[in-house]
Design an enzyme around this catalytic site. Sequence first.
Site, PDB file in Angstrom:
ATOM      1  N   SER A   1      -6.969  -2.366  -1.842  1.00 51.87           N
ATOM      2  CA  SER A   1      -6.839  -3.825  -1.851  1.00 51.87           C
ATOM      3  C   SER A   1      -8.185  -4.521  -1.638  1.00 51.87           C
ATOM      4  CB  SER A   1      -5.863  -4.269  -0.763  1.00 51.87           C
ATOM      5  OG  SER A   1      -4.620  -3.623  -0.932  1.00 51.87           O
TER       6      SER A   1
HETATM    7  N1  SAM Z   1      -3.360   0.418   1.721  1.00 53.60           N
HETATM    8  C1  SAM Z   1      -4.015   1.002   0.584  1.00 53.60           C
HETATM    9  C2  SAM Z   1      -5.489   1.215   0.800  1.00 53.60           C
HETATM   10  O1  SAM Z   1      -5.988   0.901   1.895  1.00 53.60           O
HETATM   11  O2  SAM Z   1      -6.145   1.739  -0.106  1.00 53.60           O
HETATM   12  C3  SAM Z   1      -3.748   0.265  -0.686  1.00 53.60           C
HETATM   13  C4  SAM Z   1      -2.379   0.472  -1.142  1.00 53.60           C
HETATM   14  S1  SAM Z   1      -2.046   0.254  -2.857  1.00 53.60           S
HETATM   15  C5  SAM Z   1      -2.278  -1.457  -3.055  1.00 53.60           C
HETATM   16  C6  SAM Z   1      -0.272   0.493  -2.785  1.00 53.60           C
HETATM   17  C7  SAM Z   1       0.130   1.916  -2.550  1.00 53.60           C
HETATM   18  O3  SAM Z   1       1.517   1.955  -2.255  1.00 53.60           O
HETATM   19  C8  SAM Z   1      -0.083   2.821  -3.755  1.00 53.60           C
HETATM   20  O4  SAM Z   1      -0.891   3.902  -3.401  1.00 53.60           O
HETATM   21  C9  SAM Z   1       1.329   3.257  -4.116  1.00 53.60           C
HETATM   22  O5  SAM Z   1       1.405   4.566  -4.634  1.00 53.60           O
HETATM   23  C10 SAM Z   1       2.025   3.150  -2.780  1.00 53.60           C
HETATM   24  N2  SAM Z   1       3.484   3.032  -2.827  1.00 53.60           N
HETATM   25  C11 SAM Z   1       4.252   2.317  -3.681  1.00 53.60           C
HETATM   26  N3  SAM Z   1       5.546   2.455  -3.361  1.00 53.60           N
HETATM   27  C12 SAM Z   1       5.614   3.281  -2.282  1.00 53.60           C
HETATM   28  C13 SAM Z   1       6.679   3.781  -1.473  1.00 53.60           C
HETATM   29  N4  SAM Z   1       7.956   3.489  -1.695  1.00 53.60           N
HETATM   30  N5  SAM Z   1       6.368   4.587  -0.438  1.00 53.60           N
HETATM   31  C14 SAM Z   1       5.076   4.920  -0.173  1.00 53.60           C
HETATM   32  N6  SAM Z   1       4.033   4.480  -0.905  1.00 53.60           N
HETATM   33  C15 SAM Z   1       4.298   3.646  -1.940  1.00 53.60           C
END
Ligand code: SAM
Length: 220
Positions: free
Chosen positions: A67
């Site tokens: 992000s």
């Molecule tokens: N917090 C992260 C960072 O510091 O890099 C950025 C997160 S990214 C915007 C969103 C993440 O959520 C992705 O890696 C995606 O694979 C994960 N994601 C989406 N749905 C999910 C779920 N149900 N459970 C766990 N992870 C999930």
Amino acid sequence: MPEPGETSFDRARRAMVVDQLRERGIGDERVLAAMAGLPREAFLEPGERPFAYRDGAVAIAEGQTMSQPWVVARMTELLRVVPGDRVLEVGTGSGYQAAALATLGARVRTIERHARLADAARGHLAALGIEGVEVVIGDGSPGAPDGAPWDGIIVTAAAPIVPPSLPAQLAIGGRLVIPVGARGSQELLAIERRGPEDWFTESDGAVVFVPLIGAEGFDD
Ligand code: SAM
């Protein structure tokens, strides 16, 4: 002015804190200090490192993103972490947000649905010697009832509605920070549990996140 021994990444990090965070209203000095000390580039693949400090999200594997710095700072501020808090993150991605929370003294469990990202995040955290973060592979959309109550829950992917399981997993006084809305545009919500059956919700404005995919999120 560059400081002696500073790398271009160090300079970019200092500029990020001043120009992107402080100037745009991030006022929590602990959050600013945590982000001033964390090398964002260490959470990226080599080809993406030149973009580590840009004012936007940065690509990671599996079509996901790390992000935008301001969004990480604002969500962290809204969570109001104090040392010793137990925090659940849903959406590990690169591991950067989890590292910021651990730097603030939280004990973090972070859940990621893509094993490749979870493994990479573990590697980034270990390489920096960051302790107190447990990375779990799975669907985090229903939270983690086995670890509840959580002092904070931060969902770093966009949910269509507040996942029904999450508010009840907060401790009294705990906070849930989550983007909620359609694919492509959401509202950032901060929800505080004020009593056993009392939740107070505030909106913090518009954000754009990749979707939360899972049982209490969007369909794949
Ligand atoms: N917090 C992260 C960072 O510091 O890099 C950025 C997160 S990214 C915007 C969103 C993440 O959520 C992705 O890696 C995606 O694979 C994960 N994601 C989406 N749905 C999910 C779920 N149900 N459970 C766990 N992870 C999930």
